[in-house]
Motif scaffolding. Sequence first.
Motif, mmCIF file in Angstrom:
data_model
loop_
_atom_site.group_PDB
_atom_site.id
_atom_site.type_symbol
_atom_site.label_atom_id
_atom_site.label_comp_id
_atom_site.label_asym_id
_atom_site.label_seq_id
_atom_site.Cartn_x
_atom_site.Cartn_y
_atom_site.Cartn_z
ATOM 1 N N ALA A 1 0.796 -1.188 0.027
ATOM 2 C CA ALA A 1 -0.059 0.141 -0.077
ATOM 3 C C ALA A 1 0.933 1.290 0.057
ATOM 4 C CB ALA A 1 -0.898 -0.139 1.085
ATOM 5 N N PHE A 2 0.320 2.359 -0.644
ATOM 6 C CA PHE A 2 1.016 3.823 -0.459
ATOM 7 C C PHE A 2 0.245 4.688 0.154
ATOM 8 C CE2 PHE A 2 2.751 7.464 -3.035
ATOM 9 C CZ PHE A 2 3.759 7.551 -2.058
ATOM 10 N N ILE A 3 0.697 5.615 0.689
ATOM 11 C CA ILE A 3 0.064 6.581 1.934
ATOM 12 C C ILE A 3 0.833 7.963 1.372
ATOM 13 C CG2 ILE A 3 -0.775 7.554 3.656
ATOM 14 C CD1 ILE A 3 -0.522 4.693 4.757
ATOM 15 N N SER A 4 0.197 9.127 1.000
ATOM 16 C CA SER A 4 0.844 10.258 0.957
ATOM 17 C C SER A 4 -0.247 11.540 1.350
ATOM 18 C CB SER A 4 1.293 10.714 -0.414
ATOM 19 O OG SER A 4 1.838 12.063 -0.321
ATOM 20 N N ALA A 5 0.294 12.501 2.039
ATOM 21 C CA ALA A 5 -0.557 13.681 2.152
ATOM 22 C C ALA A 5 0.041 14.918 1.444
ATOM 23 C CB ALA A 5 -0.235 13.846 3.836
#
Length: 318
Positions: A98-102
Amino acid sequence: MRIGLDMMGGDYAPAEAVKGVRLFLDNAAPEVHLVLIGDEQALAPLISDARLDQSRYTVVHSSQVIGMNEHPTKALKEKPQSSISIGFHLLQNKKVDAFISAGNTGAMMVGAIYSIKLIPGVQRPTISTILPREDGSNGLLLDVGINADCKPENLVQFAILGSLYSQYIMGTATPRVGLLNIGEEEGKGNLLAQATYPLLKENALLNFIGNVEGRDIFKETVDVIVCEGFTGNVVLKMAESFHDVAVRRNIKDEYMDRFDHEQYGGTPVLGVAEPVIIGHGIARAEAFKNMIRTAQQMIESKLMDKIRESFVEVAKEN
């Protein structure tokens, strides 16, 4: 399980991202390994101060950052060593689950659609928001911004995606679906609502209960509310303002506290082939922690497989 996190994305990164990692790891299962993507020189002192368990994370260096106001497609092309570009490369090549970014929302959407691709059968991806309800439970509203103009078929697909998310991530056994409208009666609304209603009604994958009005949004009437992104974004921004008003007026209320976006962190891009989560640009530690937890839930529940299976059924019906 390996979850990639853009440590450079967001107004308060990387400091708040590191704090969020600490909050998550303090209570996370040992099988969750975080891949922290960012400038090693900037991250090193923050990670040292946070005293993170070195066995629980890996740092992947990125020498570039995509700014919030940069053109998404151009930035991804011209900054291959940015934290967002590297994150999608890792996800595309199965190095993370999974990949997360703000960070830059546009770049996250472009990367999700063109690097990770849509699940076969999905016409458009969608994003949602949690709706705090008076009884303490949560509902779901989608789309909330990336599909300002829609066709009836798009809203039906959003309803399916939202129902699956409500069931497997939010724990709703048989999610009730409502169409956001200006009246409860069938036949109400604009041309989009009128054309969408019968499609929702006849879809065997949905527990459609009919139209819902604005006054029903924060009630327990339905579990998933569907609308096009223009209306959804207006509702989202209005809901976020409830918490802001309460803080400014020093109103202490448990229900109003639940409108704080930090409690939910970010929103998954539903419809793409792998778990991708976009965070609020002003995300702080609690939000980062909750985004990682959402990614973990999406992986553990095999949500993407459930979506693929449902859209195979959609293809058979068509």
